[in-house]
Design a protein around this motif. Structure first.
Motif, PDB file in Angstrom:
ATOM      1  N   CYS A   1       0.845  -1.212   0.000  1.00  0.00           N
ATOM      2  CA  CYS A   1       0.000   0.000   0.000  1.00  0.00           C
ATOM      3  C   CYS A   1       0.874   1.254   0.000  1.00  0.00           C
ATOM      4  O   CYS A   1       0.575   2.232  -0.684  1.00  0.00           O
ATOM      5  CB  CYS A   1      -0.938  -0.006   1.201  1.00  0.00           C
ATOM      6  SG  CYS A   1      -0.106  -0.047   2.800  1.00  0.00           S
TER       7      CYS A   1
ATOM      8  N   CYS B   1       1.069   4.199  -3.012  1.00  0.00           N
ATOM      9  CA  CYS B   1       0.391   5.456  -2.653  1.00  0.00           C
ATOM     10  C   CYS B   1       1.088   6.663  -3.303  1.00  0.00           C
ATOM     11  O   CYS B   1       2.252   6.930  -3.014  1.00  0.00           O
ATOM     12  CB  CYS B   1       0.362   5.623  -1.128  1.00  0.00           C
ATOM     13  SG  CYS B   1      -0.457   7.152  -0.626  1.00  0.00           S
TER      14      CYS B   1
ATOM     15  N   ARG C   1      -5.016  10.395   6.709  1.00  0.00           N
ATOM     16  CA  ARG C   1      -6.228  10.456   5.867  1.00  0.00           C
ATOM     17  C   ARG C   1      -6.381  11.814   5.174  1.00  0.00           C
ATOM     18  O   ARG C   1      -6.946  11.910   4.100  1.00  0.00           O
ATOM     19  CB  ARG C   1      -7.495  10.147   6.691  1.00  0.00           C
ATOM     20  CG  ARG C   1      -7.624   8.678   7.051  1.00  0.00           C
ATOM     21  CD  ARG C   1      -9.034   8.354   7.506  1.00  0.00           C
ATOM     22  NE  ARG C   1      -9.872   7.912   6.417  1.00  0.00           N
ATOM     23  CZ  ARG C   1     -11.140   8.266   6.247  1.00  0.00           C
ATOM     24  NH1 ARG C   1     -11.713   9.074   7.085  1.00  0.00           N
ATOM     25  NH2 ARG C   1     -11.829   7.806   5.232  1.00  0.00           N
TER      26      ARG C   1
ATOM     27  N   CYS D   1      -4.884  11.813   1.796  1.00  0.00           N
ATOM     28  CA  CYS D   1      -5.373  10.793   0.853  1.00  0.00           C
ATOM     29  C   CYS D   1      -6.186  11.444  -0.263  1.00  0.00           C
ATOM     30  O   CYS D   1      -7.070  12.261   0.000  1.00  0.00           O
ATOM     31  CB  CYS D   1      -6.233   9.775   1.609  1.00  0.00           C
ATOM     32  SG  CYS D   1      -7.042   8.581   0.553  1.00  0.00           S
TER      33      CYS D   1
ATOM     34  N   GLY E   1      -7.573   4.925  -4.439  1.00  0.00           N
ATOM     35  CA  GLY E   1      -7.920   3.511  -4.242  1.00  0.00           C
ATOM     36  C   GLY E   1      -6.818   2.525  -4.605  1.00  0.00           C
ATOM     37  O   GLY E   1      -7.038   1.310  -4.538  1.00  0.00           O
TER      38      GLY E   1
ATOM     39  N   CYS F   1      -4.190   1.647  -2.957  1.00  0.00           N
ATOM     40  CA  CYS F   1      -3.798   0.834  -1.793  1.00  0.00           C
ATOM     41  C   CYS F   1      -4.779  -0.320  -1.596  1.00  0.00           C
ATOM     42  O   CYS F   1      -4.379  -1.420  -1.219  1.00  0.00           O
ATOM     43  CB  CYS F   1      -3.735   1.701  -0.541  1.00  0.00           C
ATOM     44  SG  CYS F   1      -5.236   2.636  -0.218  1.00  0.00           S
ATOM     45  N   VAL F   2      -6.052  -0.072  -1.866  1.00  0.00           N
ATOM     46  CA  VAL F   2      -7.073  -1.097  -1.700  1.00  0.00           C
ATOM     47  C   VAL F   2      -6.778  -2.266  -2.640  1.00  0.00           C
ATOM     48  O   VAL F   2      -6.878  -3.435  -2.268  1.00  0.00           O
ATOM     49  CB  VAL F   2      -8.481  -0.509  -1.981  1.00  0.00           C
ATOM     50  CG1 VAL F   2      -9.558  -1.575  -1.871  1.00  0.00           C
ATOM     51  CG2 VAL F   2      -8.768   0.641  -1.021  1.00  0.00           C
TER      52      VAL F   2
ATOM     53  N   PRO G   1      -6.767  -2.057   3.565  1.00  0.00           N
ATOM     54  CA  PRO G   1      -7.368  -0.712   3.427  1.00  0.00           C
ATOM     55  C   PRO G   1      -8.741  -0.785   2.760  1.00  0.00           C
ATOM     56  O   PRO G   1      -8.955  -1.568   1.836  1.00  0.00           O
ATOM     57  CB  PRO G   1      -6.370   0.030   2.515  1.00  0.00           C
ATOM     58  CG  PRO G   1      -5.122  -0.776   2.542  1.00  0.00           C
ATOM     59  CD  PRO G   1      -5.546  -2.199   2.758  1.00  0.00           C
TER      60      PRO G   1
ATOM     61  N   MET H   1     -12.088   1.833   1.390  1.00  0.00           N
ATOM     62  CA  MET H   1     -12.466   3.211   1.089  1.00  0.00           C
ATOM     63  C   MET H   1     -13.692   3.564   1.922  1.00  0.00           C
ATOM     64  O   MET H   1     -14.716   2.892   1.840  1.00  0.00           O
ATOM     65  CB  MET H   1     -12.783   3.379  -0.398  1.00  0.00           C
ATOM     66  CG  MET H   1     -11.598   3.124  -1.317  1.00  0.00           C
ATOM     67  SD  MET H   1     -10.139   4.129  -0.934  1.00  0.00           S
ATOM     68  CE  MET H   1     -10.684   5.711  -1.521  1.00  0.00           C
TER      69      MET H   1
ATOM     70  N   SER I   1      -9.055   6.438   1.997  1.00  0.00           N
ATOM     71  CA  SER I   1      -8.607   5.163   2.535  1.00  0.00           C
ATOM     72  C   SER I   1      -8.764   5.146   4.060  1.00  0.00           C
ATOM     73  O   SER I   1      -8.697   6.186   4.717  1.00  0.00           O
ATOM     74  CB  SER I   1      -7.149   4.941   2.162  1.00  0.00           C
ATOM     75  OG  SER I   1      -6.712   3.702   2.655  1.00  0.00           O
TER      76      SER I   1
ATOM     77  N   LYS J   1      -7.656   2.618   7.487  1.00  0.00           N
ATOM     78  CA  LYS J   1      -7.014   1.437   8.071  1.00  0.00           C
ATOM     79  C   LYS J   1      -6.374   1.789   9.410  1.00  0.00           C
ATOM     80  O   LYS J   1      -6.180   2.979   9.705  1.00  0.00           O
ATOM     81  CB  LYS J   1      -5.958   0.840   7.127  1.00  0.00           C
ATOM     82  CG  LYS J   1      -4.741   1.726   6.958  1.00  0.00           C
ATOM     83  CD  LYS J   1      -3.610   1.029   6.257  1.00  0.00           C
ATOM     84  CE  LYS J   1      -2.715   0.235   7.165  1.00  0.00           C
ATOM     85  NZ  LYS J   1      -2.143   0.949   8.314  1.00  0.00           N
TER      86      LYS J   1
END
Ligand code: SF4
Ligand code: SF4
Ligand code: SF4
Length: 260
Positions: A65, A69, A85, A88, A92, A94-95, A103, A105, A110, A112
């Protein structure tokens, strides 16, 4: 010093105290949750064994992730994977990249576990660790956590023949070291999570900076062209002004001639 969590799945009783403490302590909105427990049954009747999956951030050293990023919202600190956050962008990536599906959304950004960065930074402990009534969770120096995990495994061999430490080497070494009663797949954990793909590294360290460089160059180019256009425009205006002045002067002298 690298910190880490111990999660002993032979002791977890699925009480969800950690889930609730995490939500309350971190003031998470209703739809946000950093720990997920799933009840599961294994074996065949009549030898069924009940247990829990306990999904949460694994704080990988080689965190996929973090690698993908583009804004630096995800980053490594003290061996743990932090998330800012506010930084961010909601892309998406990282998801999609996390081999553990951690992670999520939430509200376009994101979400976590950040290992209770503010609470630990202020001298406290992660809320989940403080609350666990079964001593399934511990937090501290990673070397000590690993030693504790190995000693628990040695003591559990008779009861759980397949008991093992998980996280010593996976994904470069995890910041969440687990004591598993059985093979990881039985708890829906990948035995060997894929490392950050080379393509991701190439994208992050070569393609992205080059494209950002190209964007910057385009912006500089547009700026230079703008300055040139403005200069040309000012030159034209000056020329017109001079022509106008010259015309007025000529007209003025003509009328003087007529008057005569
Ligand atoms: S969604 Fe946010 S945290 Fe995840 S990769 Fe994109 S910018 Fe980073
Ligand atoms: S370390 Fe903090 S943020 Fe992470 S799961 Fe535990 S309580 Fe939640
Ligand atoms: S608080 Fe401890 S025992 Fe309860 S679910 Fe969480 S890890 Fe398991």
């Amino acid at each position: 010093m690298a910190s880490a969590f111990l999660l002993d799945m032979t002791r977890c009783i699925g009480c969800e105290a950690c889930v609730l403490a995490c939500k309350a302590g971190n003031e998470l909105p209703v739809e946000m949750q950093y720990i997920e427990l799933i009840e599961r049954t294994s074996g065949t009747f009549p030898n069924l064994v009940g247990g829990f999956e306990n999904h949460r951030c694994y704080h990988c050293t080689d965190a996929a992730c973090v690698a993908v990023c583009p804004t630096g919202a995800l980053f490594k600190e003290d061996g743990l994977t932090r998330l800012d956050r506010d930084a961010c962008s909601g892309c998406g990536y990282c998801v999609q990249a996390c081999p553990y599906g951690v992670p999520k959304m939430v509200g376009g950004r994101s979400s976590k576990c950040d290992a209770c960065a503010s609470n630990v930074g202020a001298g406290g402990s992660p809320w989940c660790v403080t609350t666990c009534p079964a001593q399934a969770l511990q937090f501290g120096d990673r070397e000590k956590i690993l030693a504790e995990a190995k000693s628990r495994v040695a003591a559990l061999k008779d009861r759980y023949p397949k008991v093992q430490v998980y996280g010593e080497t996976q994904a470069g070494g995890l910041g969440l070291v687990l004591v598993l009663p059985d093979d990881p797949e039985t708890l829906d954990i990948p035995a060997d999570p894929p490392l950050v793909p080379v393509t991701v590294d190439v994208w992050k360290h070569i393609v992205q900076p080059v494209s950002m460089g190209a964007t910057a160059l385009a912006a500089v180019g547009a700026g230079v062209l703008g300055v040139i256009a403005r200069r040309n425009h000012l030159a034209e205006l000056k020329e017109l002004e001079e022509q106008e002045k010259a015309g007025v002067a000529a007209g003025g002298s003509e009328s003087t001639e007529e008057e005569r």
